[in-house]
Scaffold this motif. Structure first.
Motif: not given
Length: 274
Positions: A8-16, A71-75, A77-83
């Protein structure tokens, strides 16, 4: 397996992050086209009002472009770290698609944005106009690659599964998957309409405050003209996109509509429709 709380936290982080990021390309794609048109009209007419409009909006475009890139660069990284497992599975396809966006679109944009922002009065006017239109091409290429990747995730085609990874068997089917033909025009119209509302809103504020009235009137009239043309088209395109989603992703469409009832009348959780 990750706990539900971590998911859930990963979803919220990626969604925001996604919401924050998308707010800026939604404006800068339309603004790039608006700036190119304004400068081109200035070359043809010599009206001093058009470079005034151009110089005002290019500053806002620069801020939005910079924030969108970060912000796109952060996304990414989140692809690899969260998912991580998902990124490993779709990496052979999405890695190539997003990489092509960087190579073709981002390099083109980063090359010509410097001329557009700092070349006014330093380079020939035709060179400025060319840089502005190349920036438009770059933003449209970026939109194309990203929507192709996103549409493939919604309706994947042209792949085979090898050792737990999705590998392209037909790149044409991967890039121009069935969802792309609906989602691309829908999103492209949406970002142009968003930019037009933003431009019109700022111009309306200037009119209310009785400041820079020639600038405000011309800017507002352009924005309203664009909205009058594009919004009826978007109604048709959006309806076709919803119909496609209803056929291919009915659970997702019902989640959008807040329909939490199953066929037998029992309540179902929002997560079950995601």
């Amino acid at each position: 397996m990750a706990s539900p709380a971590v998911v859930d936290i990963s979803r919220w982080q990626f969604a925001i992050t996604a919401i924050f990021h998308m707010s800026f390309p939604a404006l800068t794609i339309g603004l790039s086209l608006f700036l190119a048109v304004m400068y081109t009209v200035h070359l043809r007419t010599g009206n001093p009002l058009h470079p005034q409009i151009f110089r005002f909006w290019k500053k806002i475009f620069a801020v939005g472009f910079g924030l969108g890139v970060v912000a796109g660069t952060v996304m990414t990284f989140e692809f690899g770290l969260n998912w991580g497992r998902y990124a490993h599975a779709v990496g052979p396809i999405l890695g190539v698609t997003i990489g092509m966006e960087v190579i073709t679109a981002f390099f083109l944009e980063s090359g010509f944005i410097g001329i557009m922002l700092y070349g006014d009065g330093r380079v020939r006017p035709r060179t400025m106009a060319f840089a502005c239109w190349m920036l438009v091409v770059g933003t449209l290429l970026s939109t194309t690659w990203i929507l192709s990747a996103n549409s493939w995730m919604q309706d994947p085609t042209g792949f085979t599964e090898v050792d737990g990874q999705f590998r392209a068997s037909n790149w044409w089917h991967v890039l121009f998957n069935p969802a792309f033909s609906y989602r691309y025009p829908h999103i492209l119209l949406a970002v142009l309409i968003s930019a037009a509302w933003f431009i019109g809103g700022i111009a309306a504020w200037y009119l209310v405050k009785q400041r820079a009235l020639p600038f405000a009137r011309r800017t507002l009239s352009i924005a309203l003209g664009v909205l009058a043309v594009l919004m009826p088209v978007q109604l048709y395109v959006g309806d076709a996109t919803a119909a496609f989603m209803g056929a291919h992703q009915p659970a997702k469409l019902e989640a959008f509509e807040g329909n939490w009832k199953t066929d037998n009348g029992r309540s179902s959780s929002p997560g079950a429709c995601s």
